[in-house]
Design a protein around this motif. Structure first.
Motif, mmCIF file in Angstrom:
data_model
loop_
_atom_site.group_PDB
_atom_site.id
_atom_site.type_symbol
_atom_site.label_atom_id
_atom_site.label_comp_id
_atom_site.label_asym_id
_atom_site.label_seq_id
_atom_site.Cartn_x
_atom_site.Cartn_y
_atom_site.Cartn_z
ATOM 1 N N GLN A 154 1.876 10.277 -13.564
ATOM 2 C CA GLN A 154 1.400 8.808 -14.076
ATOM 3 C C GLN A 154 0.842 8.263 -13.021
ATOM 4 O O GLN A 154 0.055 7.083 -13.933
ATOM 5 C CB GLN A 154 1.341 8.990 -15.910
ATOM 6 N N ASN A 155 2.705 7.613 -12.629
ATOM 7 C CA ASN A 155 2.734 6.668 -11.628
ATOM 8 C C ASN A 155 1.919 6.076 -10.695
ATOM 9 O O ASN A 155 1.989 5.409 -10.057
ATOM 10 C CB ASN A 155 4.614 5.756 -12.207
ATOM 11 N N PHE B 157 -1.140 3.719 -9.298
ATOM 12 C CA PHE B 157 -0.476 2.680 -8.397
ATOM 13 C C PHE B 157 -1.821 3.176 -6.747
ATOM 14 O O PHE B 157 -2.461 1.784 -6.423
ATOM 15 C CB PHE B 157 0.878 3.737 -7.404
ATOM 16 N N LEU B 158 -2.253 5.019 -6.722
ATOM 17 C CA LEU B 158 -3.689 4.722 -5.706
ATOM 18 C C LEU B 158 -5.041 4.528 -6.915
ATOM 19 O O LEU B 158 -5.589 4.034 -6.264
ATOM 20 C CB LEU B 158 -3.391 6.420 -6.490
ATOM 21 N N LYS B 159 -4.674 3.842 -7.957
ATOM 22 C CA LYS B 159 -5.727 4.050 -8.915
ATOM 23 C C LYS B 159 -6.304 2.523 -8.281
ATOM 24 O O LYS B 159 -7.633 2.251 -8.458
ATOM 25 C CB LYS B 159 -5.835 3.922 -10.197
ATOM 26 N N ALA B 160 -4.562 1.633 -8.209
ATOM 27 C CA ALA B 160 -5.262 0.096 -8.290
ATOM 28 C C ALA B 160 -5.683 -0.249 -6.801
ATOM 29 O O ALA B 160 -5.472 -1.500 -6.433
ATOM 30 C CB ALA B 160 -4.116 -0.555 -8.854
ATOM 31 N N PHE C 121 2.442 6.819 -2.323
ATOM 32 C CA PHE C 121 3.632 6.796 -3.027
ATOM 33 C C PHE C 121 4.352 7.885 -2.982
ATOM 34 O O PHE C 121 4.087 9.756 -2.984
ATOM 35 C CB PHE C 121 2.664 7.258 -4.692
ATOM 36 N N GLU C 122 5.613 8.049 -2.945
ATOM 37 C CA GLU C 122 6.431 8.935 -2.807
ATOM 38 C C GLU C 122 7.720 8.748 -4.013
ATOM 39 O O GLU C 122 8.134 7.828 -4.382
ATOM 40 C CB GLU C 122 6.932 9.611 -1.421
ATOM 41 N N LYS D 73 0.993 -1.320 0.016
ATOM 42 C CA LYS D 73 0.190 0.166 0.579
ATOM 43 C C LYS D 73 1.000 1.441 -0.017
ATOM 44 O O LYS D 73 0.473 2.218 -0.557
ATOM 45 C CB LYS D 73 -0.705 0.102 1.138
ATOM 46 N N HIS D 74 1.653 1.084 0.558
ATOM 47 C CA HIS D 74 3.094 2.796 1.133
ATOM 48 C C HIS D 74 4.084 2.041 -0.629
ATOM 49 O O HIS D 74 5.354 1.215 0.108
ATOM 50 C CB HIS D 74 3.308 2.686 2.073
#
Length: 321
Positions: free
Chosen positions: A284-285, A289-292, A297-298, A261-262
């Motif tokens: 974009q990426n 990741f968040l949509k999935a 995300f950093e 998740k992170h």
């Protein structure tokens, strides 16, 4: 006796002069016409490039450049100029430092002319690509060699092939990751994303994948993370043919289902932040990741003009001067 005078030519890929369709089109036309980048026969490639790819791709990329453009200009150019100024400020004895781009401005020919006007005894060519590839580092060699054909009197030439495992480079990456971990907390996974190349190029002898793996292993050892905490991927594929895998975007899409998740992402193949890091990865990426189902995300910035990065560049010059 000839007095030693060393010139350093720092070279990065290049960037459009403005985030507009005409400027992007001019830049892409130069970049995608290089046989080191696109190895397809010009008889087949150039009609496709000028009739289909440039008219459609330029306008789309212009919008992407607009989303990352800095007040001073393109991030790649801004950070590259800062690197050049920071390295020049180290005031290495009898060393002059200039910046040129393989495609676009500032052009290599002008940078080389400025250096050679100083009666150099040695010219050090420093491509800002930590991992060698024929499509990047060798393209720099080709371009410089073509320019040097115009000169009768040449200095000694030293070409820095790459620095994929240099201790100062690995240490600079380590510091970057550790700062991010301290600020954001240690992620479930650290994604180490390199720019891809077509698999065919590697099969023909380009050792780029090996050099990326060398960097990854050295960084993994330096960070002393558990084996399952780091993942190596490849980004920025173009066209229909298979590129190096695993793909970064497809990997990020699968991770949340696996309970990851992170994540934090670092792109060690980029000496300066640019479209591929700031738009493709950071925007974009992140969205992929968040949509999935990902939650945090950093993006860990490129080394840019960080003091540890300039230390590395200085060491590369000193040992070869």
């Amino acid at each position: 006796m000839m007095h030693n005078k060393v010139g350093v030519l720092m070279v990065n890929l290049g960037t459009p002069d403005a985030p507009t369709s005409p400027a992007v089109k001019n830049y892409l036309a130069q970049f995608l016409s290089d046989r080191r980048v696109i190895e397809t026969s010009p008889l087949l490639w150039w009609p496709l490039l000028h009739a289909v790819i440039l008219p459609f791709r330029a306008s789309r990329l212009a919008k992407l450049y607009q989303s990352i453009w800095m007040e001073e200009g393109s991030p790649l150019l801004v950070y590259s100029q800062r690197q050049q100024k920071a390295l020049a400020a180290r005031r290495l004895p009898d060393v002059s430092v200039e910046l040129g781009m393989s495609y676009g401005s500032p052009c290599l020919a002008k940078a080389i002319k400025k250096l050679l006007s100083q009666n150099l005894t040695k010219l050090i060519i420093l491509p800002l690509y930590p991992q060698y590839s024929a499509s990047t580092s060798a393209a720099v060699w080709d371009a410089v060699a073509d320019i040097l054909k115009r000169y009768r009197c040449l200095p000694s030439i030293h070409f820095i092939r790459d620095y994929a495992e240099h201790p100062a480079y690995i240490d600079a990456l380590k510091q970057s990751v550790e700062r991010s971990f301290k600020k954001q907390g240690q992620p479930d996974r650290l994604i180490v994303s390199f720019h891809g190349i077509p698999k065919r190029y590697a099969k023909l002898g380009d050792d780029y994948p090996k050099r990326c793996e060398d960097t990854y292993r050295a960084l993994h050892t330096a960070l002393a993370l558990p084996e399952n905490k780091m993942i190596m991927t490849y980004q920025s594929r173009f066209g229909c043919q298979p590129w190096l895998t695993p793909y970064t975007d497809k990997t990020l899409k699968k991770l949340p289902v696996q309970g990851v998740k992170h994540i934090q992402v670092i792109c060690p193949g980029f000496a300066a932040d640019c479209l591929e890091t700031l738009e493709e990865i950071k925007q974009q990426n992140r969205e992929i990741f968040l949509k999935a189902g990902g939650e945090k995300f950093e993006y860990i910035p490129a080394l840019n003009d960080a003091p540890a990065h300039i230390d590395l560049l200085e060491q590369l010059i000193v040992v070869n001067a």
